[in-house]
Motif scaffolding. Structure first.
Motif, short mmCIF file in Angstrom:
data_model
loop_
_atom_site.label_atom_id
_atom_site.label_comp_id
_atom_site.label_asym_id
_atom_site.label_seq_id
_atom_site.Cartn_x
_atom_site.Cartn_y
_atom_site.Cartn_z
N TYR A 36 0.72 -1.14 -0.08
CA TYR A 36 0.05 -0.10 0.14
C TYR A 36 1.01 1.38 0.06
O TYR A 36 0.38 2.21 -0.67
N ASN A 37 2.07 1.19 0.40
CA ASN A 37 2.83 2.52 0.74
C ASN A 37 3.47 2.86 -0.79
O ASN A 37 3.51 3.99 -1.02
N GLY B 240 -15.71 -0.52 -3.78
CA GLY B 240 -15.33 -0.42 -5.32
C GLY B 240 -14.25 0.22 -5.37
O GLY B 240 -13.53 -0.42 -6.49
N LEU B 241 -13.56 0.86 -4.70
CA LEU B 241 -12.42 1.45 -4.87
C LEU B 241 -11.31 0.50 -4.68
O LEU B 241 -10.23 0.37 -5.26
N PRO C 246 -5.72 -4.88 -8.27
CA PRO C 246 -4.84 -5.02 -9.22
C PRO C 246 -3.44 -4.56 -8.97
O PRO C 246 -2.56 -5.31 -9.39
N LEU C 247 -3.41 -3.47 -8.04
CA LEU C 247 -2.15 -3.10 -7.75
C LEU C 247 -1.34 -3.97 -6.67
O LEU C 247 -0.18 -3.70 -6.22
N SER D 133 -0.15 -9.27 -2.15
CA SER D 133 -0.81 -10.14 -1.53
C SER D 133 -0.51 -11.70 -1.70
O SER D 133 -0.57 -12.43 -0.69
N LEU D 134 0.21 -12.01 -2.64
CA LEU D 134 0.53 -13.35 -3.06
C LEU D 134 1.88 -13.56 -2.08
O LEU D 134 2.14 -14.80 -1.48
#
Length: 550
Positions: free
Chosen positions: A444-445, A464-465, A472-473, A478-479
């Motif tokens: 997120y940073n 939705g945001l 996608p970013l 996440s993986l």
């Protein structure tokens, strides 16, 4: 109600499900700690008598052993990690690029696997002492006892020094280069430049790395139990399973939790100092000092020794009994059971990884979207879970289960939590959600806040945001978060050992039990699989560091 308050009231109603979800997550990760606090406050005559008896018998030994082990491990990881980081960062010698990533390999070795390997090879009847006695005509014990406090300290130093190595290496790359060049131009000798510039600049990183290594040391159960070392973690299990005393286990767990909180505070303080000492702007492009001759050999030896002791030799020592058991007809390897153990480990690790990544994404998104006091509190609680040892989590989960079972027997709470997959996964989430959260927050940073503002101007808000902009970013983060949790769960021993269902053994539990029964040939197979799984995050970490230093 005045009309001007209606919009805020309506928005509060819409946000109620999100707040309830945050409270649920906060309760999930903080229940063990809250349960311990409540249990410790339950003083009565019986518990007071038991505590006095423990204070006069075992508590002093637990405290002494834990303090001595912590001091020795602290000094060892600080010296070894700093020396290796200085060698590959400040100097240039043959093979330096290879040692940069090879020094990370001991991170893939669970400490208890290293303990099994050295015990099998160096014990009285092991190959090393047998060969020494026959070669030199000696009798009795030739080498010191491996299963000792010194042996445990050596195992922890060899497997945990990469924490210091990583942080010090980054610190030296970012802050020491231009100052070392300036000192060289002023005529300072090489030794003086290292001692008065490089090491003092890296001191906050050394403190942070030592704190992380001590957290792992205090949280360990496999090495202390296998070596017979009376630490606080081993004492918690003895108080719970042998003495059958909830209060005694809670007292020891609380003492260990206080130590962890102090170490966490030390690590955070060191991290803040690292920020203050950082140099803004572009990193100085200073070249490492070229070494030749004896100095180059010395630098190579500094890098080779910890890799040899922490990874190469343990792997070779575990391959020897595996090779012997492979062709033995009287004790064949349990291939059928091994497949079942592997499936159990993979299913638990995969389930926990998916849930931890989902919780981490939800918390990170909530912290970015609405940074309120509630959100910050829940994120802080989830972020400190990794510092809580598995032994403390087990006691903290089983204590409220006992309370509810006694109060409402018809609910059968113990049936759903104790020795079930649900209880094991819950304990995993309490401990390892922090790993996924830190990884997702790092992702997120790298997402600029201007994207959120642009999306809101285009009418995209709420979940939705997250779905259309953030998701996608954050795929890679996440993986990686799920993968790190997966590997940590595969190696987790204390919580699995107590909370696993019957006939639901994992690779870590089986390796521990077989090694404890002196069946090293059979324990080698699951232990080496754990090492192979542990190599995955080491490879990812090495690639990340190479990109940053390129």
């Amino acid at each position: 109600m005045p009309p001007r308050f209606l919009p805020s009231f309506a928005s509060g109603i819409r946000a109620l499900p999100a707040h309830l979800a945050l409270w649920l997550i906060g309760g999930l990760v903080s229940l063990p700690i809250l349960a311990l606090v409540v249990a410790v406050l339950q003083w009565d005559a019986q518990s007071a008598a038991l505590l006095r008896e423990m204070a006069g018998s075992v508590l002093g030994g637990y405290a002494f052993t834990t303090v001595v082990l912590s001091v020795v491990v602290s000094l060892g990881v600080a010296v070894v990690g700093t020396a290796c980081a200085c060698a590959v960062t400040l100097f240039d010698f043959r093979g330096r690029k290879q040692w940069e990533w090879a020094l990370l390999l001991p991170l893939a070795m669970p400490a208890y696997v290293v303990a099994y390997a050295y015990t099998d090879y160096l014990q009285f009847s092991g190959p090393a002492q047998t060969w020494l006695r026959s070669a030199f005509g000696l009798e009795g014990r030739v080498l010191p006892e491996v299963r000792s406090l010194g042996g445990a300290a050596l195992v922890f130093v060899c497997t945990l020094y990469p924490y210091v190595y990583l942080l010090v290496r980054v610190a030296l790359l970012e802050r020491a280069a231009h100052l070392m060049d300036a000192a060289r131009l002023m005529g300072a000798s090489l030794g003086r430049r290292v001692a008065t510039i490089a090491v003092p600049l890296a001191r906050p990183s050394i403190m942070a790395g030592v704190a992380l290594a001590l957290m792992e040391t205090l949280a360990d159960y496999g090495v202390s139990s296998y070596f017979g070392i009376q630490t606080f973690t081993a004492g918690i299990y003895k108080a719970w399973l042998v003495l059958d005393s909830r209060i005694a286990a809670a007292q020891l767990a609380t003492a260990l939790l206080v130590l962890m909180a102090l170490l966490l505070r030390l690590e955070l303080h060191a991290r803040q100092r690292m920020r203050y000492a950082s140099v803004k702007g572009r990193r100085a492009a200073a070249q490492p000092v070229a070494l030749t001759g004896v100095r180059a050999l010395l630098a190579t030896g500094v890098c080779a020794l910890p890799v040899l002791l922490g990874f190469v030799l343990p792997v070779l020592f575990m391959l020897r009994p595996l090779w012997q058991a492979w062709g033995a007809e009287d004790t064949p390897l349990p291939w059928g059971s091994f497949i079942g153990w592997s499936l159990n480990s993979f299913k638990l690790a995969a389930c926990t990884a998916v849930l931890a990544a989902a919780i981490a994404l939800a918390l990170a998104f909530a912290a970015r979207r609405t940074p309120t006091r509630l959100t910050r509190t829940v994120v802080s609680l989830a972020g400190m879970g990794y510092a809580v040892p598995g032994a403390v989590i087990v006691v903290g989960l089983l204590i409220p289960v006992g309370w509810l079972q006694a109060a409402r027997p018809d609910w059968q709470v113990g049936f759903w939590i104790s020795t079930t997959v649900l209880g094991v996964v819950w304990a995993y989430l309490v401990r390892f959600t922090a790993v996924a959260l830190h990884t997702v927050q790092s992702g997120y940073n790298q997402v600029p806040a201007s994207l959120d503002e642009t999306a809101r101007m285009l009418g995209v808000s709420g979940w939705g945001l997250w779905w259309r902009v953030h998701r996608p970013l954050l795929v890679r983060s996440s993986l990686v978060a799920g993968l790190l949790v997966f590997v940590d769960v595969m190696k987790e021993l204390p919580a699995t050992l107590v909370l696993r269902p019957f006939d639901h053994d994992t690779l870590a539990v089986v390796a521990f039990q077989l090694a404890k029964d002196e069946r090293l040939g059979e324990a080698a197979l699951p232990a080496l699989v754990l090492v192979l799984v542990g190599l995955v995050p080491v490879i990812l970490l090495s690639r990340t560091l190479n990109k940053k230093t390129a």
